[in-house]
Design a protein around this motif. Structure first.
Motif, PDB file in Angstrom:
ATOM      1  N   ASP A   1     -12.581  75.003  98.375  1.00  0.00           N
ATOM      2  CA  ASP A   1     -11.488  74.283  97.722  1.00  0.00           C
ATOM      3  C   ASP A   1     -10.250  75.174  97.627  1.00  0.00           C
ATOM      4  O   ASP A   1     -10.327  76.321  97.164  1.00  0.00           O
ATOM      5  CB  ASP A   1     -11.903  73.828  96.318  1.00  0.00           C
ATOM      6  CG  ASP A   1     -12.955  72.713  96.386  1.00  0.00           C
ATOM      7  OD1 ASP A   1     -13.100  72.120  97.474  1.00  0.00           O
ATOM      8  OD2 ASP A   1     -13.617  72.442  95.378  1.00  0.00           O
TER       9      ASP A   1
ATOM     10  N   ARG B   1     -11.959  70.721 100.353  1.00  0.00           N
ATOM     11  CA  ARG B   1     -10.764  70.016  99.884  1.00  0.00           C
ATOM     12  C   ARG B   1      -9.584  70.969  99.886  1.00  0.00           C
ATOM     13  O   ARG B   1      -9.684  72.088  99.388  1.00  0.00           O
ATOM     14  CB  ARG B   1     -10.981  69.477  98.458  1.00  0.00           C
ATOM     15  CG  ARG B   1     -12.047  68.400  98.339  1.00  0.00           C
ATOM     16  CD  ARG B   1     -12.473  68.225  96.899  1.00  0.00           C
ATOM     17  NE  ARG B   1     -13.418  67.127  96.723  1.00  0.00           N
ATOM     18  CZ  ARG B   1     -14.728  67.235  96.930  1.00  0.00           C
ATOM     19  NH1 ARG B   1     -15.244  68.399  97.330  1.00  0.00           N
ATOM     20  NH2 ARG B   1     -15.517  66.197  96.733  1.00  0.00           N
TER      21      ARG B   1
ATOM     22  N   LEU C   1     -18.219  65.054 101.605  1.00  0.00           N
ATOM     23  CA  LEU C   1     -17.120  66.030 101.482  1.00  0.00           C
ATOM     24  C   LEU C   1     -17.633  67.413 101.109  1.00  0.00           C
ATOM     25  O   LEU C   1     -18.393  67.581 100.156  1.00  0.00           O
ATOM     26  CB  LEU C   1     -16.116  65.569 100.414  1.00  0.00           C
ATOM     27  CG  LEU C   1     -14.967  64.641 100.858  1.00  0.00           C
ATOM     28  CD1 LEU C   1     -13.997  64.452  99.708  1.00  0.00           C
ATOM     29  CD2 LEU C   1     -14.239  65.183 102.079  1.00  0.00           C
ATOM     30  N   LYS C   2     -17.164  68.416 101.860  1.00  0.00           N
ATOM     31  CA  LYS C   2     -17.511  69.810 101.560  1.00  0.00           C
ATOM     32  C   LYS C   2     -16.275  70.648 101.258  1.00  0.00           C
ATOM     33  O   LYS C   2     -16.351  71.651 100.561  1.00  0.00           O
ATOM     34  CB  LYS C   2     -18.252  70.425 102.757  1.00  0.00           C
ATOM     35  CG  LYS C   2     -19.605  69.801 103.035  1.00  0.00           C
ATOM     36  CD  LYS C   2     -20.235  70.443 104.253  1.00  0.00           C
ATOM     37  CE  LYS C   2     -21.597  69.800 104.562  1.00  0.00           C
ATOM     38  NZ  LYS C   2     -22.171  70.335 105.817  1.00  0.00           N
TER      39      LYS C   2
ATOM     40  N   GLU D   1     -16.058  65.538 106.318  1.00  0.00           N
ATOM     41  CA  GLU D   1     -16.425  66.693 105.489  1.00  0.00           C
ATOM     42  C   GLU D   1     -15.217  67.420 104.921  1.00  0.00           C
ATOM     43  O   GLU D   1     -15.350  68.186 103.965  1.00  0.00           O
ATOM     44  CB  GLU D   1     -17.280  67.672 106.312  1.00  0.00           C
ATOM     45  CG  GLU D   1     -18.613  67.076 106.761  1.00  0.00           C
ATOM     46  CD  GLU D   1     -19.519  68.093 107.423  1.00  0.00           C
ATOM     47  OE1 GLU D   1     -19.035  69.212 107.715  1.00  0.00           O
ATOM     48  OE2 GLU D   1     -20.703  67.780 107.653  1.00  0.00           O
ATOM     49  N   THR D   2     -14.027  67.208 105.507  1.00  0.00           N
ATOM     50  CA  THR D   2     -12.821  67.914 105.050  1.00  0.00           C
ATOM     51  C   THR D   2     -11.750  66.913 104.627  1.00  0.00           C
ATOM     52  O   THR D   2     -11.471  65.957 105.352  1.00  0.00           O
ATOM     53  CB  THR D   2     -12.254  68.821 106.171  1.00  0.00           C
ATOM     54  OG1 THR D   2     -13.265  69.747 106.581  1.00  0.00           O
ATOM     55  CG2 THR D   2     -11.045  69.600 105.684  1.00  0.00           C
ATOM     56  N   LEU D   3     -11.164  67.154 103.465  1.00  0.00           N
ATOM     57  CA  LEU D   3     -10.095  66.298 102.932  1.00  0.00           C
ATOM     58  C   LEU D   3      -8.871  67.142 102.629  1.00  0.00           C
ATOM     59  O   LEU D   3      -8.967  68.172 101.953  1.00  0.00           O
ATOM     60  CB  LEU D   3     -10.566  65.608 101.649  1.00  0.00           C
ATOM     61  CG  LEU D   3      -9.515  64.764 100.908  1.00  0.00           C
ATOM     62  CD1 LEU D   3      -9.166  63.509 101.696  1.00  0.00           C
ATOM     63  CD2 LEU D   3     -10.005  64.389  99.512  1.00  0.00           C
TER      64      LEU D   3
ATOM     65  N   LEU E   1     -16.271  58.935 100.185  1.00  0.00           N
ATOM     66  CA  LEU E   1     -16.577  59.998 101.152  1.00  0.00           C
ATOM     67  C   LEU E   1     -17.751  60.825 100.628  1.00  0.00           C
ATOM     68  O   LEU E   1     -17.550  61.813  99.909  1.00  0.00           O
ATOM     69  CB  LEU E   1     -15.341  60.885 101.376  1.00  0.00           C
ATOM     70  CG  LEU E   1     -14.049  60.165 101.794  1.00  0.00           C
ATOM     71  CD1 LEU E   1     -12.901  61.154 101.927  1.00  0.00           C
ATOM     72  CD2 LEU E   1     -14.235  59.382 103.089  1.00  0.00           C
TER      73      LEU E   1
ATOM     74  N   ILE F   1     -11.625  58.768  97.924  1.00  0.00           N
ATOM     75  CA  ILE F   1     -12.421  59.997  97.744  1.00  0.00           C
ATOM     76  C   ILE F   1     -13.837  59.654  97.290  1.00  0.00           C
ATOM     77  O   ILE F   1     -14.816  60.274  97.722  1.00  0.00           O
ATOM     78  CB  ILE F   1     -11.709  60.949  96.753  1.00  0.00           C
ATOM     79  CG1 ILE F   1     -10.373  61.416  97.364  1.00  0.00           C
ATOM     80  CG2 ILE F   1     -12.584  62.155  96.423  1.00  0.00           C
ATOM     81  CD1 ILE F   1      -9.452  62.149  96.419  1.00  0.00           C
TER      82      ILE F   1
END
Length: 441
Positions: A36, A171, A168-169, A139-141, A165, A162
């Motif tokens: 993050d 952010r 997600l790993k 996996e990426t936002l 999803l 969000i």
């Protein structure tokens, strides 16, 4: 500073960038080590590349599903990021989703899922509800200008996206201002925070000046100021759509070539206005704060605050259109007799004295052609150059900036040559198809 990653060096070579700046290098390193990330850096400092480079590194070219999503507050910013991503020259597919054009076009593009999806909250949530996006593989936002998305009331849509999803790993939250509490629904935990706001502010080549208007109505002062600045690229910011059109029309009556831009325009009208400004058909753009974010216009010299900005953040984002990266620029505030300089601006800021006589700036040398064919018609820039050279008998130096959209294109043509070229091409076909070609309205 250069990278030690061959992939990045190859991309920078394609983008004609010699080296990354300190902020970009720090972002790449942090994204490598942490799930993050919050990145705060001034507008125009190169934030898009700061998150796209580590994003590209993380994407699997062999993947058959969507792996990453970038959510942005405006279609202009979405298109800007898509343009940068495509310029990086990777083999990765990208799709851009935003309101104001046919949803079906995007649905066709999503049949084969892109590696990267860029879009505005409303359109992305619509696609998710319709089952058009492979949400389980993302996996990426990245939330670019996340503060603006929250400020514009996209909270419900972003929360829905969000929440949809499950895998997600990673952010990444990107902004040029540090004013917003991050909502819990974003799910960011123990983020690393990179704050380059102070350092980049000090390094920008931005000059701030003021000019006094003798009257409450500042139009005459604006006219004299534009005359003094000459035919340099200038954005005039107003606080309301009605003011934008009134100001633009008044300047036209005074023989100042300009275009206007605001949120109530149709998408094609917006594209035409911005294209004319970018390609030199008009050197003055009159606009609302819609243009304060997401627009990257080369060689923009002046920002004029016709109306005072509503806040320091708005002032920062407006000014961020100029003095980008290593370029210099000037922001000028017009003050009526009853207006005071905002508290966040140095009271010792330089005051401009306008000349007694106003001389109209030189007229632009370019005009813009509208061609009713674009990417979806399999028409590209090379096709257009060939068509105008062969059929319109234009030389290379008579053709300026070309922008190809999905269903139409805009081309800058030297003003002295456009009438003759139009006569030659009016009955001709592009790619064996007869299409409407006219001077852009």
């Amino acid at each position: 500073m250069s990278t030690t990653n061959p992939l990045f060096d190859e991309i920078l070579s394609k983008l004609k960038i010699k080296a990354l700046n300190e902020m970009q290098l720090a972002s790449i390193e942090a994204a490598d080590k942490h799930d993050d990330l919050i990145l705060l850096s001034a507008t125009g400092s190169g934030k898009t590349l700061a998150y796209l480079l580590p994003l590209v590194k993380s994407l699997n070219p062999e993947g058959k599903k969507t792996q990453a999503m970038i959510i942005v507050p405006s279609r202009e910013l979405a298109l800007q990021i898509e343009s940068v991503f495509k310029s990086m020259g990777t083999s990765l597919k990208v799709t851009c989703c935003y309101g104001g054009h046919l949803r079906e076009t995007e649905e066709n593009n999503l049949v084969q899922p892109p590696a990267l999806l860029i879009g505005t909250p409303g359109r992305l949530s619509d696609h998710i509800r319709r089952g058009n996006i492979t949400v389980d593989s993302i996996e990426t936002l990245v939330l670019d200008e996340f503060d603006k998305s929250l400020e514009l009331g996209f909270t419900d849509e972003m929360s829905f996206i969000i929440g949809s999803l499950p895998s997600l790993k990673k952010r990444m939250l990107i902004s040029a201002t540090e004013t917003v509490r991050i909502p819990d629904f974003i799910g960011i935990q123990d983020p690393v925070k990179l704050n380059f706001l102070n350092s980049t502010d000090q390094e920008t080549g931005l000059t701030i000046q003021t000019v006094a208007s003798d009257e409450k109505d500042k139009l005459q002062t604006l006219f004299r100021l534009i005359c003094m600045l000459g035919n340099r690229s200038t954005i005039v910011f107003c606080n309301h759509r009605e003011s934008v059109e009134r100001t633009s029309n008044w300047l036209k009556e005074k023989d100042i070539v300009n275009v206007f831009y605001h949120g109530a325009l149709e998408q094609q009208e917006r594209d035409a206005a911005l294209c004319k400004f970018r390609n030199g058909t008009a050197n003055v753009l009159v606009t609302t704060d819609l243009a304060a974010r997401g627009l990257d216009i080369a060689n923009l010299r002046y920002i004029i605050h016709y109306h005072l900005p509503a806040s320091e953040d708005v002032f920062t984002h407006r000014n961020g259109r100029t003095a980008r990266m290593d370029a210099s620029g000037t922001a000028i505030l017009i003050l009526s007799p009853e207006e005071k300089l905002p508290a966040y601006i140095d009271p010792e800021t330089e005051k401009i004295e306008l000349p007694e006589t106003a001389t109209l700036p030189a007229k632009p040398h370019w005009s813009t052609l509208f061609i009713a064919a674009g990417k979806k018609d399999k028409v590209n820039k090379i096709d257009i150059v060939g068509f105008l050279s062969n059929r319109g008998q234009l030389k290379k130096e008579d053709i300026g900036l070309i922008e190809v959209k999905d269903f139409f294109s805009f081309v800058a043509v030297r003003k002295t040559k456009i009438s003759a070229a139009l006569q030659l091409i009016k009955e001709q076909k592009i790619k064996n198809k007869k299409v409407k070609i006219a001077v852009a309205k």
